[in-house]
Design an enzyme around this catalytic site. Structure first.
Site, PDB file in Angstrom:
ATOM      1  CG  LEU A 141      -2.128  -1.203   0.777  1.00 32.10           C
ATOM      2  CD1 LEU A 141      -2.624  -0.918   2.543  1.00 32.10           C
ATOM      3  CD2 LEU A 141      -3.065  -0.640   0.106  1.00 32.10           C
ATOM      4  CG  ASP A 142       0.747   4.071  -3.230  1.00 39.32           C
ATOM      5  OD1 ASP A 142       1.582   3.688  -3.445  1.00 39.32           O
ATOM      6  OD2 ASP A 142      -0.089   5.187  -3.851  1.00 39.32           O
ATOM      7  N   PRO A 143       2.624   4.450   0.692  1.00 36.45           N
ATOM      8  CG  PRO A 143       4.548   5.613   1.597  1.00 36.45           C
ATOM      9  CD  PRO A 143       3.819   4.906   0.422  1.00 36.45           C
ATOM     10  CG  LEU A 144      -2.289   8.770   0.485  1.00 34.60           C
ATOM     11  CD1 LEU A 144      -2.754  10.215   1.644  1.00 34.60           C
ATOM     12  CD2 LEU A 144      -3.035   9.960  -0.992  1.00 34.60           C
ATOM     13  CB  ALA A 145      -3.238   3.292   0.841  1.00 33.23           C
TER      14      ALA A 145
END
EC number: 5.4.99.25
Length: 321
Positions: free
Chosen positions: A46-50
């Protein structure tokens, strides 16, 4: 003599609820340390933002992580309309600002475009590789490289709400689907631009949302175990899902106890199976009357069950730190 891996032999799957701002690998290493596991692997970053569901496979469960990587996913996403960024999310720089001017009918028509089977060109800010290097590294240097479109399927795309300039959607999609790209493309179709400001993975395969656990919860259980002077595994291990849940959708083939030793040595064996199984179809292998899961295999052209990936049954503990 080969050194045994550090950590204990513990097999299973943790449904981690990843927090925003951290990499999937960082989260993975924390889980591995909390469980004192000898081996761990996640099932698609998962992206860091997610935030949201990140299944972490421990021990022999890592052998089946690919099947979760290939599984369908579901996301809740909020997009900010009127601004396009270079990364298609809020971590990037705003490259264009436009007025928001579309009707409800235009929005619904645009959403319908993304449903079903389509082709998607991956974002330059992705981990896909070109000539051995991740695309995002080229993007950070301002280099655009050719990317081929890939087939994806959006099984469901549900409109949740539109408040001001923030649009929220629920998306059930196939593996390899980039939600950021859907949002960027949607923004262009609406003529105003858009980027992701919130992304939460709510489902992987059929795993229940309610079984997710955060790093903070795991840390609290470890602290509680230390206060009670008990081994943390007593509180942590009940959180594990069986590793065969990663292949729960595979048809089961049960091997009688009498021929199980031959199978476990890697030999193809003849077993009574359902006539509906196809040659080379992946199956879930269980042993005996207790139906103990031991791995996956295929039925070969001779009608024999050929093991493909079997678990190792450990008799000795791994080394501890």
């Amino acid at each position: 003599m080969a050194r045994r891996p550090k950590g204990r032999f513990i097999d299973g799957i943790v449904l981690l609820d990843k927090s925003t701002g951290m990499s999937s690998n960082f989260a993975l290493q924390r889980v591995k340390r909390f469980f004192n596991a000898n081996k761990a692997g996640h099932t698609g970053a998962l992206d860091p933002l997610a935030t949201g569901m990140l299944p972490v496979c421990l021990g022999e469960g890592t052998k089946f992580s690919q099947h979760l990587l290939d599984a369908d996913k579901r996301y809740l996403v909020t997009a900010k309309l009127g601004e396009r960024t270079d990364t298609s999310d809020s971590d990037g720089e705003v490259v264009q600002t436009r007025a928001i001017d579309f009707t409800e009918a235009q929005l619904l028509t645009a959403l319908d475009f993304f449903r079903g089977e389509t082709q998607q060109v991956p974002s330059m800010y992705s981990a896909l590789k070109y000539q051995g290097q991740p695309l995002y590294k080229y993007a950070r240097e301002g280099i655009e490289v050719p990317r081929e479109s890939r087939p994806i399927t959006v099984f469901e795309l549900n409109f949740i709400g539109l408040e001001g300039d923030e649009l929220t959607l629920d998306i059930h999609c196939s593996k390899g689907t980039y939600i950021r790209t859907i949002i960027d493309d949607l923004g262009e179709m609406l003529g105003c631009g858009a980027h992701v400001i919130m992304l939460r993975r709510t489902q992987v395969a059929q795993y229940p949302y309610a079984r997710m656990v955060s790093l903070e919860q795991l840390e609290a259980l470890v602290a509680q175990a230390h206060e009670q002077q008990i081994d943390p595994s007593i509180l942590l291990d009940p959180l594990l899902l069986p590793m065969d849940t990663a292949v729960a959708d595979f048809p089961e083939v049960n091997v009688p106890d009498a021929i199980a030793p031959y199978l476990m040595q890697g030999q193809a064996v003849r077993v009574p199976v359902n006539a509906g199984l196809k040659t080379d179809e992946l199956v879930r292998i269980t042993l005996g009357d207790i139906r103990r899961f031991v791995g996956i295999g295929t039925m070969n052209e001779d009608g024999l069950l050929a093991p493909k990936r079997l678990i190792v049954i450990h008799d000795e503990p791994a080394e501890t730190d």
